[in-house]
Design an enzyme around this catalytic site. Sequence first.
Site, PDB file in Angstrom:
ATOM      1  CE  LYS A  52      38.631  70.326  79.338  1.00  7.39           C
ATOM      2  NZ  LYS A  52      37.846  70.985  80.378  1.00  7.39           N
ATOM      3  CB  ILE A 194      28.286  67.220  77.435  1.00  4.80           C
ATOM      4  CG1 ILE A 194      26.865  67.375  76.895  1.00  4.80           C
ATOM      5  CG2 ILE A 194      28.946  66.003  76.814  1.00  4.80           C
ATOM      6  CD1 ILE A 194      25.946  66.196  77.183  1.00  4.80           C
ATOM      7  CD  GLU A 211      20.154  71.925  75.938  1.00  5.08           C
ATOM      8  OE1 GLU A 211      19.548  72.987  75.679  1.00  5.08           O
ATOM      9  OE2 GLU A 211      21.202  71.882  76.631  1.00  5.08           O
ATOM     10  CG  MET A 325      31.458  83.792  77.303  1.00  6.04           C
ATOM     11  SD  MET A 325      30.211  83.949  78.576  1.00  6.04           S
ATOM     12  CE  MET A 325      29.604  85.623  78.282  1.00  6.04           C
ATOM     13  CG  HIS A 328      40.749  78.794  72.803  1.00 11.04           C
ATOM     14  ND1 HIS A 328      40.162  77.889  73.645  1.00 11.04           N
ATOM     15  CD2 HIS A 328      39.995  78.800  71.686  1.00 11.04           C
ATOM     16  CE1 HIS A 328      39.095  77.359  73.048  1.00 11.04           C
ATOM     17  NE2 HIS A 328      38.964  77.912  71.871  1.00 11.04           N
ATOM     18  CG  HIS A 452      49.910  55.135  57.242  1.00 11.84           C
ATOM     19  ND1 HIS A 452      48.549  54.933  57.363  1.00 11.84           N
ATOM     20  CD2 HIS A 452      50.486  53.903  57.280  1.00 11.84           C
ATOM     21  CE1 HIS A 452      48.324  53.628  57.459  1.00 11.84           C
ATOM     22  NE2 HIS A 452      49.482  52.979  57.412  1.00 11.84           N
TER      23      HIS A 452
END
Length: 473
Positions: A52, A194, A211, A325, A328, A452
């Site tokens: 990340k 990906i 893939e 897997m 969390h 909003h």
Amino acid sequence: MSDTSFDVIIIGSGPGGYVTAIRAAQLGFKTAIVEKTHLGGICLNWGCIPTKALLRSAEIYHYLQHADAYGLKADNVRFDPAAVVKRSRGVSKRLADGVGFLMKKNKVSVIWGAATLDAPGKITVAASKTEAPKGTLGPGSYQAKHIIVATGARPRVLPGLEPDGKLVWTYFEAMVPEKMPKSLLVVGSGAIGIEFASFYRTMGADVTVVEVLPQILPVEDAEIAAFARKQLEKQGLKIFTGAKVTKLDKKADSVTATIDDGKGGTQTLTVDRVISAVGVVGNVENLGLEKVGVKIERGIVVTDGLGKTNVPGVYAIGDVAGPPMLAHKAEHEGVICVEAIKGLHPHPLDKSKIPGCTYCSPQVASVGLTEAAAKEKKIDVRVGKFPFAGNGKAIALGEDQGMIKVIFDKKTGQLLGAHMVGAEVTELIQGYVVAMNLETTEEELMHTVFPHPTLSEMMKEAVLDAYGRVLNM
């Protein structure tokens, strides 16, 4: 108790292991955790977190390259590969150090080494090849009434695609490239494949994904996966589905892959590097599980939903206990396991309510049944959709490509599944996860006031669409 005797010993300090240790300590158990390589496991050190960090660098680089779209100027935009990797490793180190702090704070003993089960309630810890941090216990024999296996998983290796650390990478090597490859082949289009394809494409590499199944992101809703594919291809990714890599010919600094297109044809592709991202397998070997009689099926420790194996006093959580897997899932599974040991009678893990997230660009997130899965179960469904192009916040962000899709049981109004593709959907999916856990129907969601302008408004609009009441489309 002596320094070698505990109430609970957890083998493995990944997210599942260390969270379980903390909860066990909170419940009053004398607790130890065994680790042989690095606190935090794969997730913090080589998986969820560092990827990340890399993707965040790629995201900012992308924005800088397209600054004109926001009325800004950024000239001579470039990146330093070493600095990108250094930042990612720094993020991992900070969090791994944090795990060490949490162990001390909760008075969890850390045993440094490789554990094997000798018998129920007994383990032997051998010396690790990795230097032990200060304050940890060393090799020896240890006892505990309850032993929880949380040893995680490793990359799956397919014949002919064996990683060599130089030309053919797993996610380990893909996270710390010495230089950015100019061309790359990614084998496998699950979340790991990906995400790396997205990262390297954004950083300028010519990326091809192969893939074997008919769609990328095979576990996702087909419509969402198709949308994601279209956006990725717009960014320049080349994607082959229903295809497979049959051969790799390695040269000094390149690899030539033979690709079977699944239609009777073959082609060759020469790239700088190959990433093998064909899934992961649980680390069930060399733990003494077979020796003590723990049941293992298809490489997975068999458990009862509360972490119990067939051997009293031996438990398993996380990747070794089967899919999904995900970190969390491992954390929640570990908490359930240790609370059941304490006699708190927690609910068994409901895998149908575990969200999945892929942090490519655009992001993908989901929970529950896909539309196809619901129909396979012969459920009469209502399906609602709402595009990012109809949301003011998405347009203001310059992120108007995406979609939210929800699936309801037409008879009961039960929310069966939710699927998203677009900016920040990994931060939105939890709203539907909470709703599903509360057994919310469409009526409660329709009566909920969403702020909003936010991306979250699309979540309500998708629900309204399922019932013919959509407002902004």
